[in-house]
Design an enzyme around this catalytic site. Structure first.
Site, PDB file in Angstrom:
ATOM      1  N   ARG A   1      -6.785  -0.209 -13.381  1.00 31.62           N
ATOM      2  CA  ARG A   1      -5.510  -0.431 -14.047  1.00 31.62           C
ATOM      3  C   ARG A   1      -5.009   0.872 -14.618  1.00 31.62           C
ATOM      4  O   ARG A   1      -5.700   1.867 -14.668  1.00 31.62           O
ATOM      5  CB  ARG A   1      -5.662  -1.483 -15.154  1.00 31.62           C
ATOM      6  CG  ARG A   1      -5.828  -2.895 -14.595  1.00 31.62           C
ATOM      7  CD  ARG A   1      -5.404  -3.953 -15.581  1.00 31.62           C
ATOM      8  NE  ARG A   1      -4.188  -3.595 -16.274  1.00 31.62           N
ATOM      9  CZ  ARG A   1      -4.027  -3.697 -17.591  1.00 31.62           C
ATOM     10  NH1 ARG A   1      -5.011  -4.144 -18.345  1.00 31.62           N
ATOM     11  NH2 ARG A   1      -2.888  -3.364 -18.144  1.00 31.62           N
ATOM     12  N   GLY A   2      -3.763   0.857 -15.075  1.00 34.55           N
ATOM     13  CA  GLY A   2      -3.156   2.056 -15.637  1.00 34.55           C
ATOM     14  C   GLY A   2      -1.895   2.411 -14.886  1.00 34.55           C
ATOM     15  O   GLY A   2      -1.505   1.747 -13.923  1.00 34.55           O
ATOM     16  N   ASN A   3      -1.235   3.475 -15.344  1.00 33.06           N
ATOM     17  CA  ASN A   3      -0.008   3.905 -14.666  1.00 33.06           C
ATOM     18  C   ASN A   3      -0.344   4.544 -13.322  1.00 33.06           C
ATOM     19  O   ASN A   3      -1.514   4.665 -12.950  1.00 33.06           O
ATOM     20  CB  ASN A   3       0.805   4.846 -15.561  1.00 33.06           C
ATOM     21  CG  ASN A   3       0.035   6.109 -15.927  1.00 33.06           C
ATOM     22  OD1 ASN A   3      -0.662   6.686 -15.112  1.00 33.06           O
ATOM     23  ND2 ASN A   3       0.167   6.547 -17.173  1.00 33.06           N
ATOM     24  N   VAL A   4       0.684   4.923 -12.596  1.00 34.48           N
ATOM     25  CA  VAL A   4       0.483   5.420 -11.229  1.00 34.48           C
ATOM     26  C   VAL A   4      -0.459   6.623 -11.206  1.00 34.48           C
ATOM     27  O   VAL A   4      -1.406   6.669 -10.405  1.00 34.48           O
ATOM     28  CB  VAL A   4       1.837   5.790 -10.595  1.00 34.48           C
ATOM     29  CG1 VAL A   4       1.621   6.527  -9.267  1.00 34.48           C
ATOM     30  CG2 VAL A   4       2.671   4.535 -10.357  1.00 34.48           C
ATOM     31  N   GLN A   5      -0.233   7.592 -12.092  1.00 38.87           N
ATOM     32  CA  GLN A   5      -1.070   8.788 -12.082  1.00 38.87           C
ATOM     33  C   GLN A   5      -2.509   8.466 -12.461  1.00 38.87           C
ATOM     34  O   GLN A   5      -3.463   9.026 -11.901  1.00 38.87           O
ATOM     35  CB  GLN A   5      -0.512   9.850 -13.031  1.00 38.87           C
ATOM     36  CG  GLN A   5      -1.136  11.228 -12.832  1.00 38.87           C
ATOM     37  CD  GLN A   5      -0.993  11.746 -11.416  1.00 38.87           C
ATOM     38  OE1 GLN A   5       0.095  11.848 -10.887  1.00 38.87           O
ATOM     39  NE2 GLN A   5      -2.117  12.061 -10.766  1.00 38.87           N
ATOM     40  N   THR A   6      -2.687   7.543 -13.397  1.00 37.20           N
ATOM     41  CA  THR A   6      -4.037   7.130 -13.787  1.00 37.20           C
ATOM     42  C   THR A   6      -4.778   6.528 -12.606  1.00 37.20           C
ATOM     43  O   THR A   6      -5.955   6.818 -12.371  1.00 37.20           O
ATOM     44  CB  THR A   6      -3.967   6.105 -14.933  1.00 37.20           C
ATOM     45  OG1 THR A   6      -3.396   6.723 -16.086  1.00 37.20           O
ATOM     46  CG2 THR A   6      -5.348   5.578 -15.280  1.00 37.20           C
TER      47      THR A   6
ATOM     48  N   SER B   1      -4.531  -6.108  -8.806  1.00 34.24           N
ATOM     49  CA  SER B   1      -3.727  -7.274  -8.472  1.00 34.24           C
ATOM     50  C   SER B   1      -4.530  -8.298  -7.685  1.00 34.24           C
ATOM     51  O   SER B   1      -5.066  -8.003  -6.616  1.00 34.24           O
ATOM     52  CB  SER B   1      -2.502  -6.841  -7.655  1.00 34.24           C
ATOM     53  OG  SER B   1      -1.912  -7.935  -6.998  1.00 34.24           O
ATOM     54  N   LEU B   2      -4.587  -9.530  -8.200  1.00 39.77           N
ATOM     55  CA  LEU B   2      -5.265 -10.603  -7.466  1.00 39.77           C
ATOM     56  C   LEU B   2      -4.520 -10.932  -6.179  1.00 39.77           C
ATOM     57  O   LEU B   2      -5.129 -11.312  -5.177  1.00 39.77           O
ATOM     58  CB  LEU B   2      -5.384 -11.846  -8.346  1.00 39.77           C
ATOM     59  CG  LEU B   2      -6.175 -11.691  -9.654  1.00 39.77           C
ATOM     60  CD1 LEU B   2      -6.275 -13.032 -10.364  1.00 39.77           C
ATOM     61  CD2 LEU B   2      -7.552 -11.110  -9.396  1.00 39.77           C
TER      62      LEU B   2
ATOM     63  N   ARG C   1      -2.895  -8.770  -4.242  1.00 39.48           N
ATOM     64  CA  ARG C   1      -3.290  -7.761  -3.267  1.00 39.48           C
ATOM     65  C   ARG C   1      -4.733  -7.967  -2.827  1.00 39.48           C
ATOM     66  O   ARG C   1      -5.056  -7.864  -1.638  1.00 39.48           O
ATOM     67  CB  ARG C   1      -3.105  -6.360  -3.864  1.00 39.48           C
ATOM     68  CG  ARG C   1      -1.640  -5.963  -4.022  1.00 39.48           C
ATOM     69  CD  ARG C   1      -1.492  -4.692  -4.833  1.00 39.48           C
ATOM     70  NE  ARG C   1      -0.089  -4.268  -4.909  1.00 39.48           N
ATOM     71  CZ  ARG C   1       0.401  -3.459  -5.853  1.00 39.48           C
ATOM     72  NH1 ARG C   1      -0.406  -2.988  -6.797  1.00 39.48           N
ATOM     73  NH2 ARG C   1       1.676  -3.137  -5.853  1.00 39.48           N
TER      74      ARG C   1
ATOM     75  N   THR D   1      -7.470  -1.826  -6.713  1.00 37.56           N
ATOM     76  CA  THR D   1      -6.267  -2.555  -7.114  1.00 37.56           C
ATOM     77  C   THR D   1      -6.637  -3.503  -8.246  1.00 37.56           C
ATOM     78  O   THR D   1      -7.753  -4.011  -8.291  1.00 37.56           O
ATOM     79  CB  THR D   1      -5.647  -3.357  -5.964  1.00 37.56           C
ATOM     80  OG1 THR D   1      -4.509  -4.083  -6.454  1.00 37.56           O
ATOM     81  CG2 THR D   1      -6.629  -4.361  -5.384  1.00 37.56           C
TER      82      THR D   1
END
Length: 306
Positions: free
Chosen positions: A147-152, A127-128, A130, A125
């Site tokens: 990081r990146g889009n969902v598929q990444t 996100s700090l 999360r 993740t």
């Protein structure tokens, strides 16, 4: 108006969101031409650095806001969790749509639940928020920044042989990937990001024609809840990506219940507070002030000075 231009990021999820608004407008106004303008933001370009180190959530909206101010587009569609609490002069958040599932979701590489994967798990993740809440429950887990889009992110889970990753349930649902969700994480375990699951539409402040045209897309219940959450964030001065969560719900009478959280990055200190009220802004401010008084100020000072 005969034509309206929607600005959007180019990821699959952002396009789904913009196309959803496009379809709603076309259905409401059959003679209206609705065009999508794809815009690449700094947040889309910088994928190898945590958001907290490169400017936070504003990286996903700045180029869209520039296009609005220049008149290249008429409105911008955002995920509300990516929208800063302060807008550039001349721009405003005109509409907040009905919220989808606000929860975070755990996607497991092996099919095991969070409780089953053991104490030495590696979880992805960026996100700090999360990270802090995961470590509060599972202090021996290793958090890997992705990081990146969902598929990444799904691809990185396989490439890095992670035990799992945390994503927003709404995003997976919108991309028809809900079947990948191993378990939904309830707010009692992980309070969502501010505004998670809702879409926001930003326009020029003086553009009454567009404001009137899109007003039907607003959801009053979601708007009130998200306003409470965003006031919480603004009072906490959570301008960049910080370990802050907030989630509000509303009953049939319009009473709002808001719970907020501030946690240290290692999850060792967790400050939570909840309250109820009728005024979204007053409620958000009150919960934030209590969090600050109960130790959140010291936690945030450490985060901001790192």
């Amino acid at each position: 108006m005969k034509k309206i231009v929607i600005g959007t990021r180019a990821s699959k999820l952002a396009l789904w969101q913009a196309e959803h608004i496009q379809a709603c407008l076309e259905k409401r106004y059959p003679s209206l031409e609705v065009v999508l303008e794809k815009i690449t933001t700094q947040g889309d370009k910088i994928l190898d650095t945590p958001l907290a180190l490169v400017g936070g959530k504003g990286l996903f909206v700045k180029e869209l806001e520039t296009a609005l101010l220049e008149g290249t587009i008429d409105l911008a569609v955002h995920s509300m969790k990516d929208v800063p609490t302060v807008f550039p002069e001349g721009l405003t958040l005109s509409v907040i749509t009905e919220r989808d599932d606000p929860r975070d979701a755990f996607v497991s590489r092996t099919g095991k639940t969070m409780a089953e994967i053991g104490p030495k798990a590696r979880i992805g993740t960026s996100s700090l928020r999360r990270q802090a809440q995961l470590l509060a429950h599972y202090p021996e887990w290793e958090i890997v920044s992705i990081r990146g889009n969902v598929q990444t992110r799904l691809n990185k889970m396989e490439e890095l042989q992670l035990d799992g990753i945390i994503l927003a349930a709404a995003g997976l649902r919108r991309l028809e990937l809900a079947h990948l969700i191993t378990e939904y994480i309830e707010p009692a375990t992980m309070i969502p990001a501010i505004g998670q699951g809702a879409l926001g539409i930003e326009i020029r402040e003086n553009d009454s024609a567009v404001a009137e045209m899109i007003a039907f897309l607003a959801d009053e219940t979601t708007s009130r809840c998200v306003r409470a959450e965003r006031t919480l964030l603004r009072t906490l001065e959570g301008g960049c990506q910080v370990p802050i969560g907030g989630y509000a719900t509303s009953d049939a009478a319009g009473n709002i219940a808001l719970e907020g959280i501030v946690a240290s990055l290692d999850g060792q200190e967790v400050i939570r507070h909840s309250a109820r009220g009728n005024d979204p802004e007053a409620l958000g401010n009150a919960v934030a002030q209590t969090l600050l008084d109960n130790g959140a100020r010291e936690i945030l000072d450490v985060v901001y000075n790192q």
